[in-house]
Write an enzyme that holds these catalytic residues in place. Structure first.
Site, PDB file in Angstrom:
ATOM      1  N   CYS A  57       0.823  -1.211   0.000  1.00 52.03           N
ATOM      2  CA  CYS A  57       0.000   0.000   0.000  1.00 52.03           C
ATOM      3  C   CYS A  57       0.864   1.271   0.000  1.00 52.03           C
ATOM      4  O   CYS A  57       1.327   1.678  -1.046  1.00 52.03           O
ATOM      5  CB  CYS A  57      -0.983  -0.046   1.172  1.00 52.03           C
ATOM      6  SG  CYS A  57      -2.410   1.003   0.878  1.00 52.03           S
ATOM      7  N   GLN A 109       3.149   3.107  -3.007  1.00 51.77           N
ATOM      8  CA  GLN A 109       3.082   4.533  -3.353  1.00 51.77           C
ATOM      9  C   GLN A 109       4.462   5.180  -3.240  1.00 51.77           C
ATOM     10  O   GLN A 109       4.885   5.936  -4.114  1.00 51.77           O
ATOM     11  CB  GLN A 109       2.076   5.228  -2.442  1.00 51.77           C
ATOM     12  CG  GLN A 109       0.652   4.704  -2.606  1.00 51.77           C
ATOM     13  CD  GLN A 109      -0.333   5.324  -1.631  1.00 51.77           C
ATOM     14  OE1 GLN A 109       0.034   6.054  -0.721  1.00 51.77           O
ATOM     15  NE2 GLN A 109      -1.610   5.018  -1.795  1.00 51.77           N
ATOM     16  N   HIS A 140      -3.578  -4.768   0.515  1.00 57.04           N
ATOM     17  CA  HIS A 140      -2.965  -5.346   1.715  1.00 57.04           C
ATOM     18  C   HIS A 140      -3.116  -6.858   1.635  1.00 57.04           C
ATOM     19  O   HIS A 140      -4.018  -7.430   2.263  1.00 57.04           O
ATOM     20  CB  HIS A 140      -3.665  -4.822   2.977  1.00 57.04           C
ATOM     21  CG  HIS A 140      -3.337  -3.409   3.293  1.00 57.04           C
ATOM     22  ND1 HIS A 140      -2.150  -3.059   3.891  1.00 57.04           N
ATOM     23  CD2 HIS A 140      -4.018  -2.265   3.101  1.00 57.04           C
ATOM     24  CE1 HIS A 140      -2.131  -1.734   4.062  1.00 57.04           C
ATOM     25  NE2 HIS A 140      -3.247  -1.232   3.576  1.00 57.04           N
ATOM     26  N   GLU A 142      -1.656  -9.111   2.998  1.00 61.97           N
ATOM     27  CA  GLU A 142      -1.467  -9.802   4.283  1.00 61.97           C
ATOM     28  C   GLU A 142      -2.789 -10.252   4.896  1.00 61.97           C
ATOM     29  O   GLU A 142      -2.837 -11.187   5.682  1.00 61.97           O
ATOM     30  CB  GLU A 142      -0.701  -8.914   5.276  1.00 61.97           C
ATOM     31  CG  GLU A 142      -1.354  -7.613   5.696  1.00 61.97           C
ATOM     32  CD  GLU A 142      -1.019  -6.421   4.803  1.00 61.97           C
ATOM     33  OE1 GLU A 142      -0.670  -6.642   3.629  1.00 61.97           O
ATOM     34  OE2 GLU A 142      -1.112  -5.273   5.278  1.00 61.97           O
TER      35      GLU A 142
HETATM   36  N1  GLN Z   1      -1.732   6.744   3.238  1.00 60.71           N
HETATM   37  C1  GLN Z   1      -1.940   6.044   2.026  1.00 60.71           C
HETATM   38  C2  GLN Z   1      -3.329   6.268   1.468  1.00 60.71           C
HETATM   39  O1  GLN Z   1      -4.232   6.671   2.147  1.00 60.71           O
HETATM   40  C3  GLN Z   1      -1.658   4.562   2.206  1.00 60.71           C
HETATM   41  C4  GLN Z   1      -2.592   3.880   3.138  1.00 60.71           C
HETATM   42  C5  GLN Z   1      -2.133   2.519   3.536  1.00 60.71           C
HETATM   43  O2  GLN Z   1      -0.945   2.210   3.463  1.00 60.71           O
HETATM   44  N2  GLN Z   1      -3.032   1.692   4.001  1.00 60.71           N
HETATM   45  O3  GLN Z   1      -3.560   6.043   0.307  1.00 60.71           O
END
Ligand code: GLN
Length: 573
Positions: A386, A390, A548, A550
């Site tokens: 996630c 990014q 995610h 996991e």
């Molecule tokens: N902060 C990022 C978002 O809101 C990633 C969120 C996360 O890692 N769950 O997109």
């Protein structure tokens, strides 16, 4: 008809009530029953969405987009099923339903009262979540004696009256401390828990005794006399190396058969623990070992809390390790260390692989980006979850595509927001409708032919498994949107999400031209393409996912990406 097992905790919290409940569920399902588990959280929050993970542990995400207490994760990991959000019941939900109904005039002028309206709503929700199951296990959060769980105990007692004693049984999970100055196991707090439970008209049918050591004959006798239950219903559950040995240990005490007898049920099949036993013995004595650095922002909290905030990442690594016969040693590395002193980055060479897990906000982000840069340039296995995807995109944009100002819009206003909120989400944010701005729950991703990601989903059998689930989703009108537009019927997988930002479609071309491979996407019904996976072809293992994964890892059925990551890490010595 569904039969109920109510699990309550005595003495104190944090003694493993959730994993014990999950283990009992697994045992009963091994005996051939359709089992479900319900978690009751007596807090007034509607769900766990707004709870701080460092205080309350990880926020678990369900397929249907629920943000829930982490115990639901234990249930899924042990039972190997998908547990929907309705299996988590909070005081907040009960009161909200009742007050909403009252405002709509549904009580027809009657006084709305604690009794019967609160227990009735609790029972309604429990019955609804238990439908189509032979046995439903209801775990009541908190500890006996808390004011908050009284309405739930009351509701269960009332259910017992309605359904009969053979259809509702109680298990008390208690803790027996051994104070260090006397080195003697004490039963008194357990006796008090039994008494507190009896004040609610509830007498436990089984008592599971958690303690550092196994219970001796003397203590066992004391408890059985005090609780007035047969000796074989007092079960000893001492501390163990891995939570996955709990079902095996409880089975040594024949807990499954004993519970079934009490519920007047006959086992439908002989349990087969062979595979589970093999995996547990690998967790205990693995052939290989790998050291993984989980790089995140860890402000002033100890290791204990960290493991709790990232429970599922931790477990997913254990599952992948068990399948590969590798022990995964996890180290929590504070990304701020790389910001304070850039030479610190060298410590990463001690590890076999690096993970940047999910996260929110700007703190520690530059340090995480440095760690990702290290993994990319030193050909070290990297898994981005996630936020980890990014930030890998930000790192790539800055250092490979030469976009010096690249960043995520979550952290700063920049002319190169490679990660940004989509216009539709921005509109909701402006109206302060934060709830609607998160992408929550399972979403389909179409995987690119010949990609490393696709290979891993195929190899672990997940591609096939998800195909069946997609078939089911197509039939469920309320959840169908999770599929988006499927341009073809092949190579589709499902993973759970919890985030607000996305790879900005405006920069995809540039990133691709410079060598970043987008190995999967979700095509939203409004035709926006959301990038789900990235990978680097010339790297031994550099994969990021917007999801995610996991949350869908199980012992014996590891998450494909974690499996690939741990395998690559074992090769990186
Ligand atoms: N902060 C990022 C978002 O809101 C990633 C969120 C996360 O890692 N769950 O997109």
């Amino acid at each position: 008809m569904t039969k109920y097992i109510v699990v309550a905790g005595g003495v104190m919290s944090g003694v493993g009530k959730g994993v014990t409940t999950a283990s009992i569920a697994r045992i009963l399902s091994e005996h051939g029953f359709r089992v479900t588990t319900i978690k009751i959280d007596p807090y007034i929050n509607y769900d766990a969405g707004t709870l701080r993970p460092t205080e309350h542990g990880e926020v678990w995400v369900t397929d249907d987009g629920g943000e829930i207490d982490q115990d639901l994760g234990n249930y899924e990991r042990f039972l190997d099923v998908e547990v929907p959000k309705k299996n988590n019941i909070t005081t907040g939900q009960i009161y909200k339903t009742i007050i909403d109904k009252e405002r709509e005039g549904k009580y027809l002028g009657k006084t709305v009262q604690f009794i019967p309206h609160v227990p009735d709503e609790i029972k309604r929700r429990i019955a609804e979540a238990s439908k189509e199951h032979d046995i439903s296990i209801v775990e009541i959060g908190g500890t006996i004696g808390d004011y908050e769980n009284i309405p739930f105990l009351f509701a269960m007692k009332s259910m017992e009256r309605e359904l009969g004693k053979d259809n509702v049984i109680y298990i008390l999970i208690t803790y027996l401390p051994i104070p260090s100055h006397i080195e003697e196991m004490k039963t008194k707090p357990t006796q008090q828990a039994i008494r507190l439970l009896s004040e609610n008209g509830i007498f436990p049918d089984f008592i599971v005794c958690r303690a550092k050591k196994a219970l001796d004959r003397v203590r066992k006798q004391k408890i059985e006399t005090y609780a007035n239950i047969p000796s074989e219903h007092v079960i000893s559950e001492p501390d163990i190396d891995t939570i996955y040995s709990i079902p095996l240990d409880l089975e040594k005490e024949q807990l499954g058969i004993k519970i079934l007898k009490k519920l007047e049920l006959k086992p439908k099949k002989e349990p087969n623990w062979n595979e589970w036993k093999k995996l547990v013995s690998r967790i205990k004595n693995p052939k290989k070992a790998v050291k993984v650095a989980i790089v995140g922002k860890y402000v002033d909290i100890g290791d204990y809390n960290l493991a709790d905030s990232y429970v599922s990442v931790n477990q997913a690594l254990i599952h992948a390790g068990a399948s590969l016969d590798a022990g995964v040693e996890i180290h929590w590395v504070d990304s701020k260390r790389f910001e304070d002193n850039s030479r610190n980055i060298g410590i990463l060479k001690e590890y076999n692989g690096i993970i940047v897990p999910g996260g929110f906000g700007a703190s520690g982000v530059e340090g995480k980006i440095k760690a990702i840069n290290y993994a990319r340039t030193h050909k070290m296995p990297y898994l981005g979850l996630c936020y980890g995807l990014q930030l890998a995109v930000v790192e790539f944009a800055r250092n490979v595509c030469n976009m010096k100002n690249a960043n995520t819009a979550e952290n700063e206003k920049t002319n190169a927001p490679v990660i940004d909120m989509l216009p539709t989400q921005k509109e909701l944010m402006e109206k302060s409708q934060y709830g609607g701005t998160m992408r929550l729950g399972a979403y389909a991703a179409v995987l690119k032919d010949k990609s490393q990601v696709l290979k891993l989903y195929k190899e672990t059998g997940r591609l096939k498994e998800d195909e069946e689930k997609i078939g089911k989703l197509k039939k469920d009108k309320s959840q169908e949107f999770r599929l988006g537009i499927l341009d073809h019927e092949r190579n589709i997988v499902l993973e759970r999400h919890r985030h607000r930002y996305e790879v900005n479609p405006k920069f995809i071309n540039t990133l691709e031209k410079n060598g970043l491979v987008f190995s999967g996407y979700h095509l939203r019904e409004d035709k926006t393409k959301l990038m789900e996976y990235i990978e680097l072809p010339k790297h031994p293992f550099f994969i990021g996912t917007q999801a995610h994964p996991e949350f869908k890892s199980r012992l014996g059925n590891p998450s494909p990406l974690f499996y690939g990551f741990v395998r690559a890490s074992t090769k990186n010595n």
